[in-house]
Design a protein around this motif. Sequence first.
Motif, short mmCIF file in Angstrom:
data_model
loop_
_atom_site.label_atom_id
_atom_site.label_comp_id
_atom_site.label_asym_id
_atom_site.label_seq_id
_atom_site.Cartn_x
_atom_site.Cartn_y
_atom_site.Cartn_z
N GLU A 97 0.85 -1.19 0.00
CA GLU A 97 0.00 0.00 0.00
C GLU A 97 0.89 1.24 0.00
O GLU A 97 1.84 1.34 0.78
CB GLU A 97 -0.87 -0.01 1.25
N LEU A 98 0.60 2.18 -0.87
CA LEU A 98 1.36 3.42 -0.92
C LEU A 98 0.57 4.52 -0.21
O LEU A 98 -0.65 4.61 -0.35
CB LEU A 98 1.65 3.82 -2.37
N LEU A 99 1.27 5.32 0.53
CA LEU A 99 0.65 6.37 1.34
C LEU A 99 0.97 7.74 0.75
O LEU A 99 2.03 7.93 0.15
CB LEU A 99 1.19 6.29 2.77
N ASP A 100 0.08 8.70 0.96
CA ASP A 100 0.35 10.06 0.50
C ASP A 100 0.87 10.90 1.66
O ASP A 100 1.03 10.42 2.79
CB ASP A 100 -0.89 10.69 -0.14
N TRP B 241 4.94 19.88 6.40
CA TRP B 241 6.31 19.54 6.81
C TRP B 241 6.79 18.29 6.09
O TRP B 241 7.92 18.25 5.60
CB TRP B 241 6.37 19.35 8.32
N VAL B 242 5.94 17.27 6.01
CA VAL B 242 6.31 16.04 5.32
C VAL B 242 6.58 16.33 3.85
O VAL B 242 7.59 15.88 3.29
CB VAL B 242 5.20 14.96 5.47
N ALA B 243 5.71 17.10 3.21
CA ALA B 243 5.89 17.43 1.80
C ALA B 243 7.17 18.22 1.58
O ALA B 243 7.92 17.97 0.62
CB ALA B 243 4.68 18.21 1.29
N ASP B 244 7.45 19.19 2.46
CA ASP B 244 8.68 19.99 2.33
C ASP B 244 9.93 19.13 2.47
O ASP B 244 10.89 19.29 1.72
CB ASP B 244 8.71 21.11 3.37
N GLN B 245 9.92 18.21 3.44
CA GLN B 245 11.08 17.35 3.64
C GLN B 245 11.31 16.45 2.42
O GLN B 245 12.45 16.22 2.01
CB GLN B 245 10.91 16.50 4.91
N ALA B 246 10.24 15.94 1.85
CA ALA B 246 10.36 15.10 0.65
C ALA B 246 10.84 15.93 -0.53
O ALA B 246 11.72 15.50 -1.30
CB ALA B 246 9.02 14.44 0.33
N PHE C 2 13.47 13.16 2.87
CA PHE C 2 12.70 11.94 3.05
C PHE C 2 12.61 11.16 1.74
O PHE C 2 12.35 11.73 0.69
CB PHE C 2 11.27 12.26 3.50
N PRO C 3 12.83 9.84 1.80
CA PRO C 3 12.68 9.02 0.60
C PRO C 3 11.21 8.87 0.22
O PRO C 3 10.33 8.88 1.09
CB PRO C 3 13.28 7.67 1.03
N HIS C 4 10.94 8.77 -1.09
CA HIS C 4 9.57 8.63 -1.56
C HIS C 4 9.58 8.19 -3.03
O HIS C 4 10.60 8.24 -3.70
CB HIS C 4 8.80 9.95 -1.42
N TYR C 5 8.42 7.75 -3.49
CA TYR C 5 8.22 7.47 -4.90
C TYR C 5 7.62 8.70 -5.54
O TYR C 5 6.86 9.44 -4.90
CB TYR C 5 7.26 6.29 -5.11
N ARG C 6 7.90 8.90 -6.81
CA ARG C 6 7.34 10.03 -7.54
C ARG C 6 6.58 9.49 -8.74
O ARG C 6 7.14 8.81 -9.59
CB ARG C 6 8.49 10.93 -7.99
N PHE C 7 5.29 9.79 -8.82
CA PHE C 7 4.46 9.42 -9.96
C PHE C 7 3.86 10.70 -10.51
O PHE C 7 2.90 11.24 -9.95
CB PHE C 7 3.33 8.46 -9.54
N GLY C 8 4.44 11.22 -11.57
CA GLY C 8 3.99 12.51 -12.09
C GLY C 8 4.26 13.58 -11.06
O GLY C 8 5.39 13.78 -10.64
N ARG C 9 3.21 14.25 -10.62
CA ARG C 9 3.36 15.29 -9.60
C ARG C 9 3.02 14.77 -8.20
O ARG C 9 3.05 15.52 -7.24
CB ARG C 9 2.46 16.47 -9.94
N SER C 10 2.70 13.50 -8.10
CA SER C 10 2.31 12.91 -6.81
C SER C 10 3.50 12.26 -6.12
O SER C 10 4.33 11.64 -6.76
CB SER C 10 1.23 11.84 -7.01
N ARG C 11 3.54 12.42 -4.80
CA ARG C 11 4.53 11.73 -3.98
C ARG C 11 3.81 10.62 -3.24
O ARG C 11 2.74 10.82 -2.68
CB ARG C 11 5.14 12.69 -2.95
#
Length: 99
Positions: free
Chosen positions: A4-7, A21-26, A31-40
């Motif tokens: 399951e992927l979380l936003d 804060w989470v979005a800024d760190q990513a 913070f590690p994350h996946y990028r799909f288009g403009r979505s993290r």
Amino acid sequence: MDEELLDDAQVAQMLGASQRWVADQARQGVFPHYRFGRSRRYGREHVEVIKRLSEQPALAGSATSRPRPRPVGRGGPVEGRRLVAKTPRRLQQVRGGEQ
């Protein structure tokens, strides 16, 4: 990928932090994350890494025994020195002209 992927909002809720804060760190690459288009999106392993990155080392002693920072002036610590305000420039000019 069956996990399951979380936003940002879901990760923020899990961490007890704000979504911004989470979005800024990513966005800054902290913070590690996946990028799909403009979505993290974040996997469970990303959340574990984020928790480890955010972990603070334990301090020796209790939180109340932490030393308080000492105020520092231009010449070093201000302990024992009395602070005296300077005369404003407009008054310095008036006094200088009267002498």
